[in-house]
Design an enzyme around this catalytic site. Structure first.
Site, mmCIF file in Angstrom:
data_model
loop_
_atom_site.group_PDB
_atom_site.id
_atom_site.type_symbol
_atom_site.label_atom_id
_atom_site.label_comp_id
_atom_site.label_asym_id
_atom_site.label_seq_id
_atom_site.Cartn_x
_atom_site.Cartn_y
_atom_site.Cartn_z
ATOM 1 N N LYS A 1 79.813 64.432 61.998
ATOM 2 C CA LYS A 1 78.622 63.604 62.112
ATOM 3 C C LYS A 1 78.875 62.099 62.166
ATOM 4 O O LYS A 1 77.925 61.319 62.231
ATOM 5 C CB LYS A 1 77.654 63.937 60.978
ATOM 6 C CG LYS A 1 77.108 65.349 61.055
ATOM 7 C CD LYS A 1 76.078 65.625 59.970
ATOM 8 C CE LYS A 1 75.714 67.095 59.916
ATOM 9 N NZ LYS A 1 75.158 67.596 61.195
ATOM 10 N N GLU B 1 69.593 64.008 64.450
ATOM 11 C CA GLU B 1 70.777 64.775 64.812
ATOM 12 C C GLU B 1 70.875 64.861 66.333
ATOM 13 O O GLU B 1 69.854 64.855 67.031
ATOM 14 C CB GLU B 1 70.711 66.213 64.270
ATOM 15 C CG GLU B 1 70.626 66.332 62.760
ATOM 16 C CD GLU B 1 71.986 66.324 62.082
ATOM 17 O OE1 GLU B 1 72.990 66.168 62.804
ATOM 18 O OE2 GLU B 1 72.025 66.478 60.854
ATOM 19 N N GLN C 1 71.860 59.277 53.281
ATOM 20 C CA GLN C 1 70.770 58.792 54.118
ATOM 21 C C GLN C 1 69.480 58.714 53.315
ATOM 22 O O GLN C 1 69.242 59.570 52.445
ATOM 23 C CB GLN C 1 70.544 59.730 55.305
ATOM 24 C CG GLN C 1 71.726 59.880 56.236
ATOM 25 C CD GLN C 1 71.495 60.959 57.286
ATOM 26 O OE1 GLN C 1 70.919 62.007 56.995
ATOM 27 N NE2 GLN C 1 71.949 60.722 58.506
ATOM 28 N N PRO C 2 68.625 57.730 53.578
ATOM 29 C CA PRO C 2 67.312 57.752 52.955
ATOM 30 C C PRO C 2 66.509 58.929 53.491
ATOM 31 O O PRO C 2 66.619 59.283 54.669
ATOM 32 C CB PRO C 2 66.699 56.422 53.391
ATOM 33 C CG PRO C 2 67.390 56.096 54.680
ATOM 34 C CD PRO C 2 68.791 56.617 54.520
ATOM 35 N N ARG D 1 65.908 79.019 56.493
ATOM 36 C CA ARG D 1 64.677 79.283 57.226
ATOM 37 C C ARG D 1 63.952 77.965 57.476
ATOM 38 O O ARG D 1 63.922 77.095 56.625
ATOM 39 C CB ARG D 1 63.778 80.243 56.435
ATOM 40 C CG ARG D 1 64.374 81.639 56.289
ATOM 41 C CD ARG D 1 63.385 82.573 55.613
ATOM 42 N NE ARG D 1 63.940 83.906 55.462
ATOM 43 C CZ ARG D 1 63.908 84.836 56.388
ATOM 44 N NH1 ARG D 1 63.339 84.572 57.567
ATOM 45 N NH2 ARG D 1 64.424 86.024 56.178
ATOM 46 N N GLU E 1 72.713 67.614 68.780
ATOM 47 C CA GLU E 1 73.398 68.908 68.703
ATOM 48 C C GLU E 1 73.957 69.291 70.075
ATOM 49 O O GLU E 1 73.208 69.624 70.995
ATOM 50 C CB GLU E 1 72.426 69.986 68.222
ATOM 51 C CG GLU E 1 71.828 69.711 66.850
ATOM 52 C CD GLU E 1 72.781 70.037 65.718
ATOM 53 O OE1 GLU E 1 73.911 70.489 65.994
ATOM 54 O OE2 GLU E 1 72.397 69.845 64.554
ATOM 55 N N ARG F 1 70.548 69.280 72.368
ATOM 56 C CA ARG F 1 69.299 69.186 71.621
ATOM 57 C C ARG F 1 69.316 67.894 70.838
ATOM 58 O O ARG F 1 70.251 67.638 70.076
ATOM 59 C CB ARG F 1 69.134 70.370 70.665
ATOM 60 C CG ARG F 1 67.691 70.568 70.202
ATOM 61 C CD ARG F 1 67.583 71.632 69.128
ATOM 62 N NE ARG F 1 67.976 71.113 67.834
ATOM 63 C CZ ARG F 1 68.516 71.839 66.856
ATOM 64 N NH1 ARG F 1 68.785 73.122 67.045
ATOM 65 N NH2 ARG F 1 68.837 71.284 65.703
#
Length: 300
Positions: A93, A259, A166-167, A210, A261, A244
């Site tokens: 990341k 993010e 991260q906030p 989930r 992806e 994505r």
């Protein structure tokens, strides 16, 4: 000659997802022969395929170096999508820092490599490893003692992980994230993604959590940010077969990238009519650019 395409998968999830029957059938209709193969299976002859697709390699995060070695070998034998340099870059990341340097608005992130000192933010922040997927080993700290967060970071450091702090973005609890799926750089469809991390819950140790998913029509500024993000990627690596881009609204109401992806994103093909066919067309075009299997074997 029918061209063969392998969808590389992790042994933990050989049932793949609800979109698999759609892309399997769409690929077959496009004139390709689809197969599922475990990326860690030493008996697979990857050179026998015209194209290998990495978007089902969930679980690679627990053995990233082995995965990257595999990607390099496959890239030397046939055409791999996304390309090996893309998989290497996007599987850690720190790519968020590269996007920020390229002028792409991202969620503010502090990077804490092993051995570095750090101070927990005042309140409501997220700690996550730099190599992770689906919330694995991530946790949100709201009222819990900072000692818990420090212990979390120390555990990740002990496993060689750089840590991201991260906030927490409040919009995640409201409208959630918007995930924009692209094929060959072109927008296909979008979904809304609900929050995964519960306040002050223990870190997640499973590979998947989930999550509430629903189709969403993205705003113009979200589409523009996704395009800007992929433009930065394509300028560096060339086009990607699939992508994505997950965005969320910052405090000022404008979107930022949460993010990107490019390795094994859920593409939510079952949530968008025609999406599987669009993906299959990109894979067909890519496979046609690959040399014949016999020619690949002859190169050694």
């Amino acid at each position: 000659m029918t061209r063969r395409v392998a969808f590389a998968a992790s042994p933990e999830a050989l049932d793949l997802d609800a979109g698999w029957p759609l892309i399997r059938d769409a690929v077959a209709r496009a004139g390709l022969e689809p197969a599922v193969a475990v990326w860690e299976d030493a008996n697979v002859d990857w050179a026998a395929f015209d194209l290998v697709v990495a978007n089902y390699t969930w679980g690679y995060v627990t053995r990233r170096e082995r995965f990257l070695d595999w990607a390099a070998r496959v890239a030397g034998a046939t055409r791999l999508v996304n390309a090996e340099p893309v998989l290497r870059w996007n599987s850690e990341k720190a790519y968020l820092a590269d996007l920020a340097r390229a002028g792409v608005p991202t969620v503010p992130t502090t990077y804490v490599p092993p051995g570095a000192t750090w101070e927990p933010p005042a309140r409501d922040y997220v700690v996550k490893p730099s190599v992770s997927s689906g919330g694995i080993e991530a946790a949100r700290y709201v009222t819990r003692d900072a000692a818990d967060a420090r212990a979390h970071v120390a555990r990740l450091h002990a496993h060689g992980q750089t840590v991201l702090v991260q906030p927490h973005v409040p919009a995640v609890d409201g409208d959630g994230e918007t995930a924009l799926v692209h094929f060959s750089g072109r927008f296909s469809h979008a979904v809304a993604k609900g929050a995964v991390l519960e306040p002050d819950a223990e870190p997640v140790f499973g590979l998947w959590e989930r999550q509430a998913i629903a189709p969403r029509v993205p705003r113009a500024d979200q589409l523009a940010l996704a395009s800007r993000t992929l433009r930065a990627v394509h300028e560096r690596f060339g086009p990607t077969a699939y992508a994505r881009v997950d965005v969320v609204d910052a405090d000022d109401g404008g979107p930022v990238v949460m993010e990107l992806e490019l390795v094994e994103p859920a593409l939510f093909l079952d949530r968008a009519p025609g999406a599987a066919a669009r993906f299959a067309e990109v894979l067909l075009t890519t496979a046609r650019r690959a040399p014949a299997p016999a020619a690949r074997r002859g190169t050694g």
